[in-house]
Scaffold this motif. Structure first.
Motif, short mmCIF file in Angstrom:
data_model
loop_
_atom_site.label_atom_id
_atom_site.label_comp_id
_atom_site.label_asym_id
_atom_site.label_seq_id
_atom_site.Cartn_x
_atom_site.Cartn_y
_atom_site.Cartn_z
N HIS A 170 0.90 -1.14 -0.03
CA HIS A 170 0.04 0.05 -0.14
C HIS A 170 0.82 1.40 -0.08
O HIS A 170 2.11 1.10 0.24
N ARG A 196 0.20 -6.72 -4.52
CA ARG A 196 -0.32 -7.84 -3.45
C ARG A 196 -0.26 -9.33 -4.23
O ARG A 196 -0.50 -9.19 -5.47
N GLU A 198 -2.06 -11.75 -4.84
CA GLU A 198 -3.75 -11.73 -4.71
C GLU A 198 -3.98 -13.04 -5.92
O GLU A 198 -3.52 -13.09 -7.13
N SER A 203 -12.43 -7.37 -9.99
CA SER A 203 -12.08 -6.14 -9.40
C SER A 203 -10.77 -6.41 -8.40
O SER A 203 -10.59 -5.14 -7.78
N GLU A 205 -6.53 -6.92 -8.78
CA GLU A 205 -5.25 -7.13 -9.53
C GLU A 205 -4.17 -7.66 -8.59
O GLU A 205 -4.17 -7.13 -7.31
N PHE A 208 -1.69 -2.58 -8.41
CA PHE A 208 -2.77 -1.67 -8.91
C PHE A 208 -2.38 -0.34 -8.33
O PHE A 208 -1.16 -0.20 -7.75
N GLN A 210 -2.66 3.26 -5.86
CA GLN A 210 -3.68 3.87 -4.82
C GLN A 210 -3.34 5.30 -4.89
O GLN A 210 -2.26 5.73 -5.26
N GLU A 212 -2.77 7.86 -1.81
CA GLU A 212 -2.82 7.98 -0.16
C GLU A 212 -2.88 9.67 0.15
O GLU A 212 -2.57 10.39 -0.65
N PHE A 250 -8.18 -0.93 10.55
CA PHE A 250 -6.86 -0.89 10.10
C PHE A 250 -5.87 -0.88 11.20
O PHE A 250 -6.21 0.21 12.12
N GLU A 258 -14.32 2.10 6.02
CA GLU A 258 -14.12 1.81 4.54
C GLU A 258 -14.90 2.91 4.00
O GLU A 258 -16.08 3.21 4.46
N ALA A 307 -6.33 9.95 7.54
CA ALA A 307 -5.52 9.19 6.31
C ALA A 307 -6.61 8.46 5.59
O ALA A 307 -7.44 8.15 6.32
N PHE A 308 -6.10 8.39 4.48
CA PHE A 308 -7.19 7.38 3.65
C PHE A 308 -6.05 6.81 2.44
O PHE A 308 -5.14 7.50 2.00
N ARG A 314 -10.27 1.06 -9.29
CA ARG A 314 -11.74 0.89 -8.77
C ARG A 314 -12.57 2.18 -9.01
O ARG A 314 -13.73 2.12 -9.62
C1 FA5 Z 1 -5.25 -0.17 2.25
O1 FA5 Z 1 -4.49 -0.49 1.68
C2 FA5 Z 1 -4.97 1.02 3.42
N1 FA5 Z 1 -3.51 1.36 3.36
C3 FA5 Z 1 -5.64 2.16 3.01
C4 FA5 Z 1 -5.45 3.20 4.13
C5 FA5 Z 1 -4.84 4.34 4.19
C6 FA5 Z 1 -6.64 3.04 5.22
C7 FA5 Z 1 -4.86 5.18 5.29
C8 FA5 Z 1 -6.49 3.84 6.34
C9 FA5 Z 1 -5.58 5.06 6.15
P1 FA5 Z 1 -7.24 -1.44 1.56
O2 FA5 Z 1 -6.17 -2.67 1.66
O3 FA5 Z 1 -8.63 -1.73 1.84
O4 FA5 Z 1 -6.34 -0.41 2.44
O5 FA5 Z 1 -7.00 -0.92 0.14
C10 FA5 Z 1 -7.56 0.37 -0.09
C11 FA5 Z 1 -8.35 0.29 -1.57
O6 FA5 Z 1 -7.27 -0.21 -2.57
C12 FA5 Z 1 -9.29 -0.50 -1.60
O7 FA5 Z 1 -10.51 0.34 -0.94
C13 FA5 Z 1 -9.54 -0.83 -3.02
O8 FA5 Z 1 -10.33 0.31 -3.62
C14 FA5 Z 1 -8.14 -0.81 -3.58
N2 FA5 Z 1 -7.70 -2.36 -3.56
C15 FA5 Z 1 -7.31 -3.18 -2.65
N3 FA5 Z 1 -6.96 -4.58 -2.96
C16 FA5 Z 1 -7.26 -4.22 -4.36
C17 FA5 Z 1 -6.84 -5.10 -5.38
N4 FA5 Z 1 -6.20 -6.34 -5.57
N5 FA5 Z 1 -7.05 -4.65 -6.70
C18 FA5 Z 1 -7.38 -3.48 -7.01
N6 FA5 Z 1 -7.73 -2.54 -6.19
C19 FA5 Z 1 -7.67 -2.98 -4.76
#
Ligand code: FA5
Length: 339
Positions: A170, A196, A198, A203, A205, A208, A210, A212, A250, A258, A307-308, A314
């Motif tokens: 992440h 990852r 996975e 939906s 991969e 992918f 992110q 932050e 988390f 979420e 944080a997000f 997606r």
């Molecule tokens: C995280 O990765 C946290 N680091 C997010 C976070 C940041 C939380 C800061 C709190 C504070 P998560 O594993 O839920 O969380 O992934 C975040 C987003 O990445 C998901 O909501 C989704 O939109 C996307 N995501 C997760 N896994 C996959 C995947 N395998 N393929 C595509 N998109 C994905």
């Protein structure tokens, strides 16, 4: 008329009759290899005086034939490489940005307008920043081989977590990397690629994107977070998508949630992309855990923040009504050229 003069006469007549440079070249070749070579062979039967005279003439003629041969060869080449300069030129194919790049730039632009700055971090990360500094327990299942792509290292188990390498799962490790070198207040976004281990589906991969987000200061609240993301989604979609917050967990945020966006593919009816729920999870978020602030040497008594982590792929699925995330990475130009 000498024999050589007669031979030259014959040669010129033959040459004149032939239009094609390739055939003229063959005539020259025949004179060199057959006619002239028999002249040179017969020199030994002549007196030395005659031999010198005929030899000189034969050499001159040979030089003349060779010149004709090379000009015929040049003409033949030109004929083969003929270019019609009146034809319209071929237009070079211009590339364009990938749909995920375009989306990333648009997201960045919205956050920059809200006073955030964009920073980057390494894709090859160590366990300390990816897990420990983010308050992950030592035995958290995400640290297992089946979830995370670790880098093979000699005597890995004996290494400290700062030296154990992995592909970041992440963009959250950049929170700590950024905070430990600066004093609050901060407002940053971190766009980037994550990895990852996975099983893929429409939906999910294995790699992918992110984005932050981190805002830390004095008295930052969940209300600030809601205001920021509501503005963000409104600006991004320019339409009324529904957003909902669900309680979640988390290790690095407390409380955590979420964020889901209504599925535009099925209009909330439920489809394979949203897992029949009508909602797509696009973001994990929460208030930064005091332990994370401490890892980054920020005083949790004085400062707090939210944080997000937004899943860009997606968002692209929702926006373009794409039925499978894997299409973005297929390299199929028929798909990519639509954006
Ligand atoms: C995280 O990765 C946290 N680091 C997010 C976070 C940041 C939380 C800061 C709190 C504070 P998560 O594993 O839920 O969380 O992934 C975040 C987003 O990445 C998901 O909501 C989704 O939109 C996307 N995501 C997760 N896994 C996959 C995947 N395998 N393929 C595509 N998109 C994905």
């Amino acid at each position: 008329m000498t024999d050589i003069a007669r031979l030259k006469d014959k040669f010129l007549k033959e040459l004149k009759k032939e239009k094609s440079p390739e055939k003229r070249r063959k005539i020259c070749k025949k004179y060199i290899e057959e006619e002239l070579s028999s002249v040179f062979c017969s020199l030994k039967d002549l007196s030395s005086k005659e031999r010198a005279k005929v030899g000189e003439k034969a050499n001159e003629f040979r030089k003349f034939v060779l010149e004709q041969m090379s000009s015929a060869k040049g003409e033949a080449k030109e004929e083969k490489e003929w270019i019609d300069i009146t034809l319209p030129g071929e237009e070079p194919e211009l590339g364009s940005s990938h749909p995920l790049t375009k989306l990333q730039l648009r997201c960045k632009d919205i956050f920059l307008r809200m006073g955030f700055i964009s920073v980057e971090g390494p894709e090859l990360e160590n366990e300390w920043y990816n897990f420990d500094a983010l308050n992950f327990a030592k035995d958290h299942p995400v640290r297992e081989m089946q979830d995370t792509l670790f880098v093979k290292q000699e005597k890995r188990s004996a290494l400290p977590s700062e030296k154990k390498l992995l592909m970041r799962t992440h963009t959250s490790p950049v929170q700590v990397r950024y905070m430990e070198k600066r004093r609050p207040p901060f407002r940053i976004i971190v766009p980037g690629r994550v990895f990852r281990n996975e099983a893929t589906d429409s939906s999910h991969e294995i790699n992918f994107y992110q984005l932050e987000g981190l805002m830390v200061g004095e008295g930052v609240s969940v209300a600030n977070f809601k205001a920021v993301i509501s503005f963000f989604f409104r600006e991004l979609f320019k339409s009324d998508v529904d957003i909902r917050l669900r309680p979640s967990f988390f290790p690095f945020t407390e409380p955590s949630f979420e964020v889901d966006v209504s599925c535009s593919l099925c209009g909330k009816k439920g489809c394979s992309v949203c897992g029949k729920t009508g909602w797509l999870e696009v973001m994990g978020a929460g208030m930064v855990h005091p332990n994370v602030l401490e890892s980054a040497k920020v005083d949790p008594e004085k400062f707090n923040g939210f944080a997000f982590g937004l899943g860009l792929d997606r968002i692209a699925i929702i926006e373009h009504k794409v039925s499978d995330i894997r299409l973005f990475y297929s390299g199929d130009l028929r798909f990519l050229k639509q954006f």
